[in-house]
Design an enzyme around this catalytic site. Structure first.
Site, PDB file in Angstrom:
ATOM      1  CD  GLU A 135      -2.802  -1.183   2.432  1.00 40.55           C
ATOM      2  OE1 GLU A 135      -3.993  -1.344   2.173  1.00 40.55           O
ATOM      3  OE2 GLU A 135      -2.389  -0.985   3.588  1.00 40.55           O
TER       4      GLU A 135
HETATM    5  C1  TNX Z   1      -5.004  -4.365   4.242  1.00 41.25           C
HETATM    6  S1  TNX Z   1      -3.485  -6.092   2.475  1.00 41.25           S
HETATM    7  C2  TNX Z   1      -3.779  -4.106   4.781  1.00 41.25           C
HETATM    8  C3  TNX Z   1      -3.683  -3.583   6.155  1.00 41.25           C
HETATM    9  C4  TNX Z   1      -5.038  -3.376   6.776  1.00 41.25           C
HETATM   10  C5  TNX Z   1      -5.988  -4.474   6.365  1.00 41.25           C
HETATM   11  C6  TNX Z   1      -7.344  -4.376   6.981  1.00 41.25           C
HETATM   12  C7  TNX Z   1      -2.366  -5.433   3.349  1.00 41.25           C
HETATM   13  C8  TNX Z   1      -1.071  -6.016   3.172  1.00 41.25           C
HETATM   14  N1  TNX Z   1      -2.600  -4.406   4.193  1.00 41.25           N
HETATM   15  O1  TNX Z   1      -2.916  -2.409   6.198  1.00 41.25           O
HETATM   16  O2  TNX Z   1      -4.893  -3.333   8.144  1.00 41.25           O
HETATM   17  O3  TNX Z   1      -6.113  -4.469   4.978  1.00 41.25           O
HETATM   18  O4  TNX Z   1      -8.148  -5.471   6.655  1.00 41.25           O
END
Ligand code: TNX
Length: 550
Positions: free
Chosen positions: A342
């Protein structure tokens, strides 16, 4: 960058085509009056043959024996003795085997490590007067004890100073895991969990033969592990969490204690320091990590994607080297998870260069890199691991349901996965719509998120890696991991509620042969675990999809 955009889209419009759940009811099939012994072991063993003779009664006097000098067998014997006996007087004696003895016994014996038994496999044979346990390695003995534990009634879990009737049915079990990696991730960054709560999860994982504890130790909202070379990370960066109240961190000795506690239960701790994004707590502690040199404020919200360490400053890599070096020194396990998810503020080429440089740092400190699926943009070395949180769409003919940008992103992810697999990278499967254990069980579950959909006890369990990840060669799949992201809950009580019952399903997905997994069988076995959870004080969701038998 493509990942970042798709992530936003995917969170809000994630595939809901994910199976509508049929609630089937399964009536018992045994003819009236017939009594058949059914086992409720989770994960389901590879093979189990029950004979209808009288049970072995573990509450009667017995010895637990081990081949002389075999300290691993003796250690497993002591774990079992501790389970069986409530008081010193009722704990079976653990001693070297004596071939002349004819007394009732549970014998731990070292088997040759042939191909069938493997280092984690075991064989148990129960007769009315003897139990033999054969394993080729320490983990195999330990897992055999967990199986014997589940063959005994839930009463075995209660602490009480009286003799507990503990029948173990006559059975022969041959067992070994399908996948090497059977993991759980705890997000202790969004809400901090004290070390005692982490140990509780380690105990619960051990009951289900899980063997990887991934700790998400840093995020925008807080830094959770003492780094001796960078003290401000905890002096300052640990003082916040989602919602503001609380925070906290593990000291070096607490972390080392967690690692040891886990290792005693054959669980490897995988530390994660998320980077280059999800780094606000570090950016608030060390201003030089920001491109503008200005320190950030601590963050208590739940947005993602806004933070990044500066990829063009040398100070950044000196910092990362310090952090990875310190954590590597306190972590005997072979993995270091760098997050990598992200990131919305870097270009694709900045991101790739960053990950490749960090991979070299991780390897220099003697560890193997693990990262979320975005790290596959980079050229990864053989031995590195990618944790996939998105299925490789379109996999099963539902292309029409996909909008074009997501289909393109899926195709790109698939190409990256294939390239990484060709380089010798292995994959850990954490499909968000199935085993992100922070997803709600149903639309009115009060805690939890729903961006990846609703994941009830059946949807979470009832899938095959090959269904959604069929393009990955089987041998490149290291295993599965459930995640407990903690934006929406804070206490161990709530962590447990989201984990149970679904964590037992993750364990079975990781351990059991696909031929030994199906929903009706699992549902029946699971129904017997509630009494065990009650005895252990586990806060679980009483799903109406299961006819709880307690
Ligand atoms: C996605 S998918 C995230 C997290 C969040 C989560 C909540 C991924 C590697 N990161 O930062 O906490 O979704 O469901």
């Amino acid at each position: 960058m493509e990942t970042t955009m798709t992530h936003r889209v995917s969170r809000t419009r994630f595939l809901r085509a994910a199976s509508l759940v049929l609630t089937l009811s399964f009536a018992g099939c045994a003819p009236p009056g017939a009594h058949r012994t059914t086992l409720s072991v989770i994960p389901n063993p590879l093979s189990a043959k029950v004979s209808e003779g009288p049970a072995f009664d573990a509450s009667l006097p017995l010895r637990i024996t081990y081949s002389d000098g075999d300290s691993a067998a003796a250690a497993a014997g002591r774990v079992l003795s501790d389970l069986i006996g409530n008081t010193r007087a009722t704990m079976p004696h653990v001693e070297p085997a004596n071939p002349d003895s004819t007394s009732r016994s549970i014998a731990f014996r070292r088997a040759a490590k042939d191909q069938t038994i493997g280092s984690e496999g075991y064989r148990i044979a129960v007769s009315e007067s003897t139990i033999t346990v054969d394993a080729a390695g320490p983990a195999g003995f330990f897992y055999a004890v967990q199986t014997l534990r589940q063959l005994m009634p839930p009463l075995v879990e209660h602490e009480a100073a009286y003799v507990k009737p503990l029948p173990i049915p006559q059975v022969t079990i041959d067992d070994r895991p399908t996948f090497e990696w059977r993991g759980l991730m705890l997000d202790v960054a969004r809400h901090f969990l004290p070390a005692t709560d982490v140990k509780r999860f380690i105990d619960l994982m051990a009951l289900y033969k899980m063997n990887r504890l991934h700790l998400h130790l840093s995020d925008d909202q807080g830094w959770r592990i003492e780094i001796p070379s960078r003290p401000r990370l905890t002096e300052h960066g640990s003082q916040s969490q989602v919602g503001g109240k609380g925070g906290g961190f593990y000291t070096v000795s607490e972390y080392e204690d967690i690692v040891r506690y886990a290792a005693d239960r054959f669980i490897v701790v995988v530390p994660e320091i998320d980077m280059p994004g999800h780094t606000n707590s570090a950016l608030a502690s060390y201003p030089e990590l920001n491109c503008d040199g200005q320190k950030r404020e601590l963050y208590e919200g739940t947005n993602v994607g806004f933070s990044s360490v500066c990829p063009s400053k040398e100070e950044t890599f000196v910092f990362i080297d310090d952090v990875i070096g310190d954590i590597a020194a306190m972590t005997p396990g072979p993995y270091f998870h760098v997050g990598g998810d992200e990131v919305q503020t870097l270009t694709e080429s900045e991101y790739i260069q960053f990950i490749e440089r960090v991979q070299r740092i991780v390897e220099r400190h003697g560890k193997r890199l693990v990262g979320w699926d975005e790290v596959s943009f980079a050229n990864l070395d053989s031995g590195s691991r990618v944790q996939l949180w998105r299925p490789l769409w379109p996999a099963s003919g539902d292309d029409a349901a996909l909008d074009s940008s997501r289909a393109a992103a899926a195709a790109a992810l698939k190409r990256r996965v294939e390239r990484s697999a060709a380089n010798g990278v292995e994959f850990i499967l954490s499909p968000a719509d199935r085993i992100y254990l922070d997803m709600k069980y149903h639309s009115s579950t009060v805690i939890g998120l729903s961006w990846a959909g609703i994941s009830n006890v059946r949807t979470s369990y009832d899938w095959n890696p090959d269904d959604i990840f069929g393009q990955i060669p089987r041998k490149a799949i290291a295993g599965v991991e459930g995640t407990l992201w903690s934006e929406s809950f804070a206490t161990v009580h709530d962590f447990e509620y989201m984990a149970f019952p679904r964590l037992a399903g993750v364990a079975e997905l990781g351990w059991s042969d696909p031929e030994r997994r199906d929903w009706p069988s699992y549902r029946g076995r699971l129904s017997k675990h509630a009494a065990r959870w009650q005895a252990l004080g586990v806060n679980y969701y009483r799903s109406p999809l299961v006819d709880w038998d307690d």
